[in-house]
Design a protein around this motif. Structure first.
Motif, PDB file in Angstrom:
ATOM      1  N   TYR A   1       0.837  -1.189   0.000  1.00 52.77           N
ATOM      2  CA  TYR A   1       0.000   0.000   0.000  1.00 52.77           C
ATOM      3  C   TYR A   1       0.873   1.240   0.000  1.00 52.77           C
ATOM      4  O   TYR A   1       1.859   1.313   0.723  1.00 52.77           O
ATOM      5  CB  TYR A   1      -0.918   0.007   1.231  1.00 52.77           C
ATOM      6  CG  TYR A   1      -1.912  -1.119   1.209  1.00 52.77           C
ATOM      7  CD1 TYR A   1      -3.074  -1.016   0.460  1.00 52.77           C
ATOM      8  CD2 TYR A   1      -1.672  -2.291   1.912  1.00 52.77           C
ATOM      9  CE1 TYR A   1      -3.980  -2.064   0.409  1.00 52.77           C
ATOM     10  CE2 TYR A   1      -2.572  -3.339   1.881  1.00 52.77           C
ATOM     11  CZ  TYR A   1      -3.722  -3.207   1.119  1.00 52.77           C
ATOM     12  OH  TYR A   1      -4.613  -4.249   1.078  1.00 52.77           O
ATOM     13  N   TYR A   2       0.525   2.205  -0.836  1.00 53.00           N
ATOM     14  CA  TYR A   2       1.233   3.477  -0.934  1.00 53.00           C
ATOM     15  C   TYR A   2       0.221   4.601  -0.769  1.00 53.00           C
ATOM     16  O   TYR A   2      -0.959   4.431  -1.080  1.00 53.00           O
ATOM     17  CB  TYR A   2       1.911   3.614  -2.294  1.00 53.00           C
ATOM     18  CG  TYR A   2       3.019   2.627  -2.519  1.00 53.00           C
ATOM     19  CD1 TYR A   2       4.288   2.874  -2.028  1.00 53.00           C
ATOM     20  CD2 TYR A   2       2.808   1.449  -3.216  1.00 53.00           C
ATOM     21  CE1 TYR A   2       5.324   1.968  -2.219  1.00 53.00           C
ATOM     22  CE2 TYR A   2       3.835   0.544  -3.416  1.00 53.00           C
ATOM     23  CZ  TYR A   2       5.086   0.811  -2.923  1.00 53.00           C
ATOM     24  OH  TYR A   2       6.101  -0.082  -3.115  1.00 53.00           O
ATOM     25  N   PRO A   3       0.665   5.763  -0.322  1.00 48.63           N
ATOM     26  CA  PRO A   3      -0.251   6.899  -0.214  1.00 48.63           C
ATOM     27  C   PRO A   3      -0.847   7.245  -1.584  1.00 48.63           C
ATOM     28  O   PRO A   3      -0.164   7.160  -2.612  1.00 48.63           O
ATOM     29  CB  PRO A   3       0.636   8.041   0.291  1.00 48.63           C
ATOM     30  CG  PRO A   3       1.812   7.373   0.926  1.00 48.63           C
ATOM     31  CD  PRO A   3       2.003   6.100   0.169  1.00 48.63           C
ATOM     32  N   ASN A   4      -2.111   7.627  -1.592  1.00 49.32           N
ATOM     33  CA  ASN A   4      -2.781   8.022  -2.827  1.00 49.32           C
ATOM     34  C   ASN A   4      -1.986   9.141  -3.499  1.00 49.32           C
ATOM     35  O   ASN A   4      -1.540  10.078  -2.851  1.00 49.32           O
ATOM     36  CB  ASN A   4      -4.206   8.486  -2.526  1.00 49.32           C
ATOM     37  CG  ASN A   4      -5.016   8.655  -3.783  1.00 49.32           C
ATOM     38  OD1 ASN A   4      -4.792   7.960  -4.768  1.00 49.32           O
ATOM     39  ND2 ASN A   4      -5.964   9.570  -3.757  1.00 49.32           N
ATOM     40  N   GLY A   5      -1.769   9.009  -4.796  1.00 44.99           N
ATOM     41  CA  GLY A   5      -1.029  10.008  -5.551  1.00 44.99           C
ATOM     42  C   GLY A   5       0.455   9.721  -5.682  1.00 44.99           C
ATOM     43  O   GLY A   5       1.165  10.432  -6.383  1.00 44.99           O
ATOM     44  N   SER A   6       0.951   8.672  -5.013  1.00 44.58           N
ATOM     45  CA  SER A   6       2.367   8.314  -5.123  1.00 44.58           C
ATOM     46  C   SER A   6       2.687   7.877  -6.554  1.00 44.58           C
ATOM     47  O   SER A   6       1.828   7.390  -7.278  1.00 44.58           O
ATOM     48  CB  SER A   6       2.720   7.154  -4.189  1.00 44.58           C
ATOM     49  OG  SER A   6       2.532   7.505  -2.853  1.00 44.58           O
ATOM     50  N   THR A   7       3.930   8.048  -6.931  1.00 46.01           N
ATOM     51  CA  THR A   7       4.421   7.539  -8.204  1.00 46.01           C
ATOM     52  C   THR A   7       5.562   6.577  -7.898  1.00 46.01           C
ATOM     53  O   THR A   7       6.481   6.912  -7.162  1.00 46.01           O
ATOM     54  CB  THR A   7       4.929   8.684  -9.103  1.00 46.01           C
ATOM     55  OG1 THR A   7       3.843   9.587  -9.345  1.00 46.01           O
ATOM     56  CG2 THR A   7       5.438   8.153 -10.424  1.00 46.01           C
ATOM     57  N   VAL A   8       5.472   5.372  -8.446  1.00 45.40           N
ATOM     58  CA  VAL A   8       6.473   4.336  -8.216  1.00 45.40           C
ATOM     59  C   VAL A   8       7.062   3.917  -9.563  1.00 45.40           C
ATOM     60  O   VAL A   8       6.331   3.685 -10.516  1.00 45.40           O
ATOM     61  CB  VAL A   8       5.846   3.107  -7.525  1.00 45.40           C
ATOM     62  CG1 VAL A   8       6.875   2.013  -7.318  1.00 45.40           C
ATOM     63  CG2 VAL A   8       5.227   3.496  -6.195  1.00 45.40           C
TER      64      VAL A   8
END
Length: 90
Positions: A31-38
């Motif tokens: 899970y990543y914060p909403n709006g993250s770019t990976v």
């Protein structure tokens, strides 16, 4: 974000943000914060990365904007074993 790996080769999927490192498993998620770019990359020595599918397409590193749940798949082919004969100079 979920990453699924397939193909005859071996892949290790790594992301630029800590938390996604699939290692030996065929599927992993984090899970990543909403709006993250990976940005994720794949393939290990002895294997050849073929293509991304799902939230990414193409053959380069995959950049995923996580504005909703995303699934990315990679296909890795095994590199054929090369049996080279040594050259002996006399």
């Amino acid at each position: 974000m979920t990453v699924k790996k397939s193909g005859a080769g071996y892949s290790r999927v790594n992301g630029t943000i800590p938390g996604i490192d699939c290692g030996d498993v065929d599927e992993c998620s984090n899970y990543y914060p909403n709006g993250s770019t990976v940005t994720i990359t794949a393939a290990e020595p002895g294997s050849k990365f073929t293509v991304w599918e799902g939230a990414c397409n193409g053959i380069e590193s995959c950049i995923v904007k996580l504005d909703e749940p995303r699934t990315v798949s990679d296909i890795i082919d095994a590199v054929p074993y090369q049996n080279f004969q040594p050259i002996i100079f006399r």
